[in-house]
Every structure is written in C-alpha cells, then in structure tokens.
Design an enzyme around this catalytic site. Structure first.
Site, PDB file in Angstrom:
ATOM      1  N   TYR A  60      -0.978   6.351   3.687  1.00 12.72           N
ATOM      2  CA  TYR A  60      -0.441   6.258   5.059  1.00 12.72           C
ATOM      3  C   TYR A  60      -0.139   4.806   5.430  1.00 12.72           C
ATOM      4  O   TYR A  60      -0.984   3.923   5.291  1.00 12.72           O
ATOM      5  CB  TYR A  60      -1.422   6.837   6.090  1.00 12.72           C
ATOM      6  CG  TYR A  60      -1.560   8.348   6.037  1.00 12.72           C
ATOM      7  CD1 TYR A  60      -0.692   9.147   5.289  1.00 12.72           C
ATOM      8  CD2 TYR A  60      -2.572   8.987   6.730  1.00 12.72           C
ATOM      9  CE1 TYR A  60      -0.834  10.524   5.250  1.00 12.72           C
ATOM     10  CE2 TYR A  60      -2.715  10.374   6.686  1.00 12.72           C
ATOM     11  CZ  TYR A  60      -1.842  11.128   5.938  1.00 12.72           C
ATOM     12  OH  TYR A  60      -1.988  12.491   5.881  1.00 12.72           O
ATOM     13  N   PRO A 215       0.253  20.717  13.464  1.00 16.30           N
ATOM     14  CA  PRO A 215       0.188  21.849  14.409  1.00 16.30           C
ATOM     15  C   PRO A 215       1.346  21.875  15.400  1.00 16.30           C
ATOM     16  O   PRO A 215       1.666  22.925  15.931  1.00 16.30           O
ATOM     17  CB  PRO A 215      -1.147  21.637  15.133  1.00 16.30           C
ATOM     18  CG  PRO A 215      -1.435  20.171  14.991  1.00 16.30           C
ATOM     19  CD  PRO A 215      -0.882  19.790  13.638  1.00 16.30           C
ATOM     20  N   LEU A 216       1.985  20.710  15.635  1.00 11.30           N
ATOM     21  CA  LEU A 216       3.151  20.676  16.536  1.00 11.30           C
ATOM     22  C   LEU A 216       4.445  20.585  15.738  1.00 11.30           C
ATOM     23  O   LEU A 216       5.511  20.318  16.302  1.00 11.30           O
ATOM     24  CB  LEU A 216       3.054  19.481  17.495  1.00 11.30           C
ATOM     25  CG  LEU A 216       1.815  19.426  18.390  1.00 11.30           C
ATOM     26  CD1 LEU A 216       1.911  18.260  19.356  1.00 11.30           C
ATOM     27  CD2 LEU A 216       1.646  20.740  19.145  1.00 11.30           C
ATOM     28  N   GLY A 218       5.437  18.272  13.739  1.00 11.57           N
ATOM     29  CA  GLY A 218       5.992  16.923  13.875  1.00 11.57           C
ATOM     30  C   GLY A 218       6.509  16.612  15.273  1.00 11.57           C
ATOM     31  O   GLY A 218       7.260  15.663  15.464  1.00 11.57           O
ATOM     32  N   GLY A 219       6.136  17.414  16.266  1.00 11.28           N
ATOM     33  CA  GLY A 219       6.579  17.182  17.655  1.00 11.28           C
ATOM     34  C   GLY A 219       7.586  18.225  18.115  1.00 11.28           C
ATOM     35  O   GLY A 219       7.855  18.359  19.303  1.00 11.28           O
ATOM     36  N   LEU A 221       7.310  21.401  18.432  1.00 13.71           N
ATOM     37  CA  LEU A 221       6.750  22.410  19.334  1.00 13.71           C
ATOM     38  C   LEU A 221       6.315  21.833  20.682  1.00 13.71           C
ATOM     39  O   LEU A 221       5.765  22.565  21.515  1.00 13.71           O
ATOM     40  CB  LEU A 221       5.593  23.140  18.636  1.00 13.71           C
ATOM     41  CG  LEU A 221       6.032  24.010  17.449  1.00 13.71           C
ATOM     42  CD1 LEU A 221       4.828  24.489  16.636  1.00 13.71           C
ATOM     43  CD2 LEU A 221       6.856  25.207  17.918  1.00 13.71           C
ATOM     44  N   GLY A 223       8.545  20.834  22.625  1.00  9.72           N
ATOM     45  CA  GLY A 223       9.673  21.245  23.456  1.00  9.72           C
ATOM     46  C   GLY A 223      10.565  20.092  23.862  1.00  9.72           C
ATOM     47  O   GLY A 223      11.473  20.265  24.680  1.00  9.72           O
ATOM     48  N   LYS A 224      10.351  18.911  23.279  1.00  7.63           N
ATOM     49  CA  LYS A 224      11.161  17.760  23.729  1.00  7.63           C
ATOM     50  C   LYS A 224      12.497  17.651  22.993  1.00  7.63           C
ATOM     51  O   LYS A 224      13.328  16.823  23.361  1.00  7.63           O
ATOM     52  CB  LYS A 224      10.373  16.472  23.594  1.00  7.63           C
ATOM     53  CG  LYS A 224      10.069  16.034  22.179  1.00  7.63           C
ATOM     54  CD  LYS A 224       9.236  14.771  22.223  1.00  7.63           C
ATOM     55  CE  LYS A 224       8.698  14.410  20.859  1.00  7.63           C
ATOM     56  NZ  LYS A 224       7.782  13.291  20.916  1.00  7.63           N
TER      57      LYS A 224
END
Ligand SMILES: NC(=O)c1ccc[n+]([C@@H]2O[C@H](COP(=O)([O-])OP(=O)(O)OC[C@H]3O[C@@H](n4cnc5c(N)ncnc54)[C@H](OP(=O)(O)O)[C@@H]3O)[C@@H](O)[C@H]2O)c1
Length: 375
Positions: A60, A215-216, A218-219, A221, A223-224
């Site tokens: 990372y 879980p999102l 990568g963002g 979900l 909604g943006k």
C-alpha cells in the site's frame, strides 16, 4: 452493534472490532488517499471510538501506509491494544521474481520489511495478499506455521484466493497439526456477492472468519457517482487516474437505484446502508472500511449502530442477488425441494447462502407415486 462489540476472529481467541480501519488510503502515492495529517486524524478517531483492528499491506502506497501505521501506533503507545494486520505477495523489486509471490524466500523478505516499517517485532495477523497461481499450498502453510512458532506472527489469513486453495490449506493444517487459517479477506458488497457461492460456505464449514474489503465498492455505493452514458461522473477514486476497476456497469447502476430508494425510506445515507448490509451478512467477522476524508469516516463509524428493517433488507437482497449459474442453481430452494420430496428440512448450516440466488425454474409438485415406481 457498536465498535466496541468485539468479536473473535474466526475460531481464534483474538478479539476484534466489527469495523476494521483500512489504510490503503494512508498516503497519496497511488493518486488517491489522504495525507499524513488526515491519516493520523482517522487513526486517532477510530482508536478513540474504541476500534482496535488496523489493516495495511507492504504494497500500500509503496510502503508508506505501513510506515504511517507504525508511527501512529508507536506515538499513541498502543501496540498492545491494536491488532495489526499486514500482507505479502506483491513484487517489491523490479526484475526480481523472488521479491514477490508466495514462496518461502519472499515471505521472509517481506516480513522483515513490514516489521521494520511498522516498528514492531511481531504481527498480529499476516495475510497472503493474493494467490500467485503457482506456489504449492504446502510451502505456504509450513512457512506461515513456522512464523507463528517463531513468535513473528500471531495468526495468518488468506486474501483474494480461490476457495479450493484455502480449503485445501485448512484441511491439511487440521490433519497435519499445523497452524490453521484464522481469516479470509475478500471483496464483498451489494454489487460484488460472488463469494457467497464458494468462499463463505467453505469458511463457515472450516471455522474461518471473514473480513470483507470494498464494502462501498470503492465509493460507488455512496451514491455520489451518476450515470454519464456508459460511464460515471463524480469526484472520487473511481473517476480518477488511479482507477483500475470498472464499477459503472448496467447491473451495478440498477443495484444502486434500489439502494438509493431503500436509503431514502430508511432515512440514512446510502453509504451507511451499504456498509451495514455487508457488516451484518452471515459469516462476516469485521468489515474493512476505507476513507479519504474525515467526514467519510464519521459516516462509516455510525453505519453499524442501527438495524435495516426486514422489508428493506429483503429489497436489497433481491436487487443484488447473484446470478444463478451452474452448479449453484442445484442448491436453490426450488431444486432442493426436489431433493427433499417437497418437505422443508432445516440443515446444519447456520445461514443458507443460496436462498437469494435467482431461482431455477420452479419444481413441479413431487409426484410420489411416479418417484416410488422409479426406484
Ligand atoms: N485484500 C485486498 O485485496 C484489498 C483490496 C482493496 C482494499 N483492501 C483493504 O480494505 C480497505 C477498504 O477497501 P476500499 O477502500 O476498497 O473500501 P470501500 O469502502 O469500497 O471504498 C472506500 C472509498 O470509498 C469512498 N468513501 C468512503 N466512505 C464514503 C462516504 N461516506 N461517502 C462517499 N464516499 C466514501 C472513499 O474514496 P474516494 O474519496 O476516492 O471517493 C474511500 O476511500 C482498504 O483500505 C484496505 O485496507 C484490501
């Protein structure tokens, strides 16, 4: 559920928070992420709220993530309190095939580097980051077992491996008296439910905890992002130069539409609903969150403090149900009704994983007479 509702990591005695702090975003070397100040604020906020589980990897932000985690833990004098997980696999030296992969030589090389950057003499959890498609299971298992017995790592886990690979390793460990896999790390979200077919049932059978990443998605979900033809528009990693996964598919937009409606009805931000869904799925031990801003972390930390009403959860499950493909269509309720003669049998499995799979054609009512004459 609260951050301090600790749970054991699979079948071990190690207690971890239900949300793990992901640190792939500690450092900006990959073209997204947070600088040192925001990373430190995230670390302090998470620990201050009672969180104890930190996820990093040697790869990372080219090692910077581990350095920042090591620095923050040392300065907070929190080494005994935190559970540090890191990973090996990805190549560290161009042109040198043995500075990457899952062979014994690389595992020892990678471990020494991680311990140095993390300023510690042991790891709580050491992950194989991804299957390298060639190192034998036996070599990985014996090396990781040795590391536990040498006191360099406390537990180990598998990330991004096929189900057959970790299942064989766990079975060998049981039969040969070697150390067992504690946990799995795999992508899991409303738009990525593939692991429900093999990985989750295998983990439950073999006593392995599950720590999902992404879980999102990568963002996505949150909604943006909005549709822009066949692509997406919005500010964040998925439209930035570092983006490697395409989340903007028709199927994902449909799932997002369902999520946005559920979030509106529940009166919660979509990111919280998506995170809550992942954290409360069968087999999940601790979900790994990721944030580039403090406001995102605040959003996520509150995500496990409520229950999604049953009717709304059902709508999410149905909208995101994995496609029914062979051979898993044989395990869906309609086909199983043919197996059990139309009766309902409660099996040993704690949570049936195949219920959500879009059904095979409905079974005809069992014709007992015909069945009897066939035997
Ligand atoms: N084992 C593996 O192969 C693997 C792979 C990936 C990650 N991981 C681990 O899992 C952790 C989490 O993974 P991930 O970053 O993919 O998780 P994720 O939850 O799917 O995505 C996190 C990203 O979504 C955006 N975001 C988060 N909260 C938000 C909110 N409330 N509103 C709007 N946007 C929000 C942020 O990106 P933007 O600000 O750019 O939008 C954030 O970096 C990583 O840090 C790492 O520790 C492991």
């Amino acid at each position: 559920m609260k951050l301090t509702d600790y749970t054991t990591l699979g079948r071990t005695g190690l207690r971890v928070s239900p949300l793990c702090l992901g640190t792939m975003t500690f450092g900006t070397e990959w073209g997204f992420g947070a600088d040192e100040k925001v990373s430190r604020d995230q670390f302090d906020r998470y620990l201050g709220a009672g969180g104890n589980f930190i996820d990093t990897a040697d790869a990372y932000t080219n090692g910077h993530s581990e350095e920042l985690v090591g620095k923050f833990v040392a300065e907070a004098k929190a080494r005994d309190r935190v559970v540090i997980a890191t990973k090996f696999t990805f190549g560290a030296q161009p042109g040198n095939p043995n500075a990457g992969g899952n062979g014994r030589k690389n595992i020892y090389r990678a471990l020494e580097g991680s311990l140095r950057r993390l300023k510690t003499d042991y790891l709580d959890l050491y992950y194989l980051h991804a299957w390298d498609t060639m190192t034998p299971v036996e070599e990985v298992l014996s090396t990781l077992t040795d590391l536990v017995r040498e006191g360099k790592i406390r537990y180990f886990g598998m990330s991004d491996t096929p189900a057959w690979y970790f299942s064989r390793m766990q079975t060998l460990a049981e039969k040969e008296g070697k150390e067992r896999i504690a946990t799995l790390q795999l992508e899991y979200s409303l738009v990525e439910r593939s692991i429900e077919r093999e990985h989750i049932p295998a983990a439950q059978e073999l006593g392995i905890g599950l720590c999902p990443w992404g879980p999102l998605s990568g963002g996505f979900l949150s909604g943006k992002y909005t549709r822009e033809g066949s692509s997406g528009r919005g500010e964040g990693r998925l439209t930035g130069p570092g983006s490697i996964w395409n989340k903007f598919t028709e199927r994902n937009w449909r799932i997002l539409d369902a999520l946005l409606m559920v979030a509106k009805e529940a009166g919660k931000p979509p990111a919280q609903i998506a995170m809550n869904w992942a954290a409360t799925q069968p087999g999940v031990t601790s979900v790994i969150l990721g944030a580039t801003k403090m406001s995102q972390l605040e959003d996520t930390l509150a995500a496990v403090e409520f229950t999604i009403p049953g009717e709304l959860r059902k709508r999410l499950d149905e909208a995101s149900a994995p496609e029914s493909i062979h051979p898993y269509n044989f395990y869906a309720p309609a086909m199983q009704a043919r197996v059990s003669g139309g009766t309902t049998v409660q099996g040993w499995r704690p949570a049936p994983m195949y219920e959500g799979a879009k059904a095979a054609p409905a079974a005809p009512p069992p014709d007992r007479k015909a069945a009897a004459s066939e035997r």
